[in-house]
Design a protein around this motif. Structure first.
Motif, mmCIF file in Angstrom:
data_model
loop_
_atom_site.group_PDB
_atom_site.id
_atom_site.type_symbol
_atom_site.label_atom_id
_atom_site.label_comp_id
_atom_site.label_asym_id
_atom_site.label_seq_id
_atom_site.Cartn_x
_atom_site.Cartn_y
_atom_site.Cartn_z
ATOM 1 N N ALA A 266 0.820 -1.222 0.000
ATOM 2 C CA ALA A 266 0.000 0.000 0.000
ATOM 3 C C ALA A 266 0.851 1.268 0.000
ATOM 4 N N GLY A 267 2.161 1.122 0.184
ATOM 5 C CA GLY A 267 3.044 2.281 0.160
ATOM 6 C C GLY A 267 3.111 3.043 1.468
ATOM 7 N N ARG A 268 2.613 2.447 2.573
ATOM 8 C CA ARG A 268 2.624 3.142 3.859
ATOM 9 C C ARG A 268 3.943 2.971 4.603
ATOM 10 N N ILE A 269 4.731 1.976 4.240
ATOM 11 C CA ILE A 269 6.039 1.765 4.843
ATOM 12 C C ILE A 269 7.059 1.593 3.726
ATOM 13 N N VAL A 270 8.331 1.777 4.078
ATOM 14 C CA VAL A 270 9.394 1.719 3.081
ATOM 15 C C VAL A 270 10.042 0.342 3.028
ATOM 16 N N GLY A 271 10.045 -0.358 4.145
ATOM 17 C CA GLY A 271 10.717 -1.653 4.166
ATOM 18 C C GLY A 271 10.174 -2.558 5.259
#
Length: 364
Positions: A92-97
């Motif tokens: 969902a693009g809410r975290i980077v890794g």
């Protein structure tokens, strides 16, 4: 001298009365720097640390200590969650890794066995990606040095030059105060001076026996009064809302005057040269923005590639002086007295240039 003072006072009062009919620009002068502060603060709050998920398959004390090292690495917003949740957040693009602490982490460490920590990275944004690439190995080293101090014999010892760390928002907020003073002084004097030519009220001054220098100084004085009022509002927001309190309050007032004088005088200069608000206002705003960004609002300009260009900007020296007034340290390579002298020089040069151009325009 008495006659000149009367002219300065009369022109100042006239311009202040005229400014009350331009309420839009009075408000804009306050809104612009406050908006800068709000937008840059949002950038700092959301962009300073990379949000990552940690999947804890190992639950031992060493595994928890490792996660604590990640949290104290000053590079991550750590969120502990399940594998399924972490994958959903990553997609969902809410975290980077997503970093996974494997099961048996504690046992393998104590047995001296090799451990691999899977790190899944969404490398869409290079800054966050590089943060993870640098900070994960650093956090591992820091954790291992704390957990097994006898095995890590080389450790870094930090020696700070300043007494305490300055947060990004407190540093940026001080730069915004300078920006507010500059843009307000520039806009107010540009509008008032250009309006004189648009409405032909400048002819009354041309036909009067008043000294052209006194007329120019009266306009600068009016701009200073208007700018000081707006600057007080922006400074109050920084002090009472953001919570950045000046270490040297008297310096804030002194450096504020030094900053406002060249801004107001430059506004008189631009307004006299262009004689139309429609042309003068965009030029004033368009020249302010690159000047502001080149002057070190996010950090000392000598840390980046704009050090030489920034030397010609009065905002560079004003930001350095205001950082000293608020935080008690110098961000420039030059001493405090040199910064003050340079800003005084900018102020004198701007007033002289504005007066000379206004005088020539009234005599033409």
């Amino acid at each position: 001298m008495r006659s000149a003072l009367r002219v300065i006072g009369a022109v100042c009062v006239k311009d202040l009365r005229l400014a009350l009919t331009e309420r839009v620009f009075l408000v804009i002068g306050v809104i612009i720097p406050v908006n800068f502060l709000f937008l840059f603060s949002l950038f700092a709050l959301t962009g300073g640390e990379a949000p990552i998920a940690v999947v804890m398959q190992g639950q031992g004390p060493l595994a928890r200590q490792f996660v604590s090292s990640l949290e104290h690495a000053h590079s991550f917003q750590v969120h502990v969650m399940s594998t399924a949740d972490a994958e959903r957040q990553l997609q969902a693009g809410r975290i980077v890794g997503v970093l996974t602490v494997p099961g048996g982490f504690d046992d393998d460490l104590r047995a001296g066995r090799r451990i691999e920590l899977p790190v899944e990275v969404n490398n869409l944004q290079v800054d966050f990606t590089n943060d993870i690439r640098r900070a994960v190995p650093l956090a591992i080293t820091s954790f291992y040095a704390q957990a097994f101090p006898d095995q890590v014999v080389v450790q870094a010892r930090e020696v700070d030059i300043q007494a305490g760390d300055t947060g990004y928002i407190p540093y940026l907020a001080v730069s915004i105060v300078v920006a507010g003073m500059f843009v307000e002084g520039l806009l107010q004097s540009v509008v008032l001076t250009a309006r004189e030519y648009e409405e032909s009220t400048i002819k009354e001054l041309e036909l009067s026996p008043a000294s052209r220098w006194a007329v120019a100084l009266g306009k600068v004085a009016a701009g200073l009064v208007l700018t000081a009022a707006a600057a007080a509002i922006v400074t109050a927001v920084v002090v009472f809302v953001v919570g950045v309190h000046p270490v040297h309050p008297l310096e804030v007032m002194l450096y504020g005057v030094l900053m406002m004088v060249p801004a107001v005088a430059l506004g008189v200069l631009v307004g006299t040269l262009l004689k139309r608000r429609q042309a003068a206002i965009p030029l004033a705003l368009g020249s302010f923005l690159p000047l502001f960004f080149l002057s070190g609002p996010f950090g000392p300009p000598n840390w980046g590639g704009t050090a030489v260009i920034s030397l010609v900007s009065p905002l560079t020296y004003a930001i350095a002086l205001f950082q000293h007034a608020f935080h008690g340290y110098l961000t420039a390579q030059t001493p405090l007295a040199v910064d003050v002298a340079v800003l005084v020089g900018f102020a004198v040069a701007a007033v002289v240039a504005a007066t000379a151009v206004l005088r020539r325009g009234m005599m033409a």
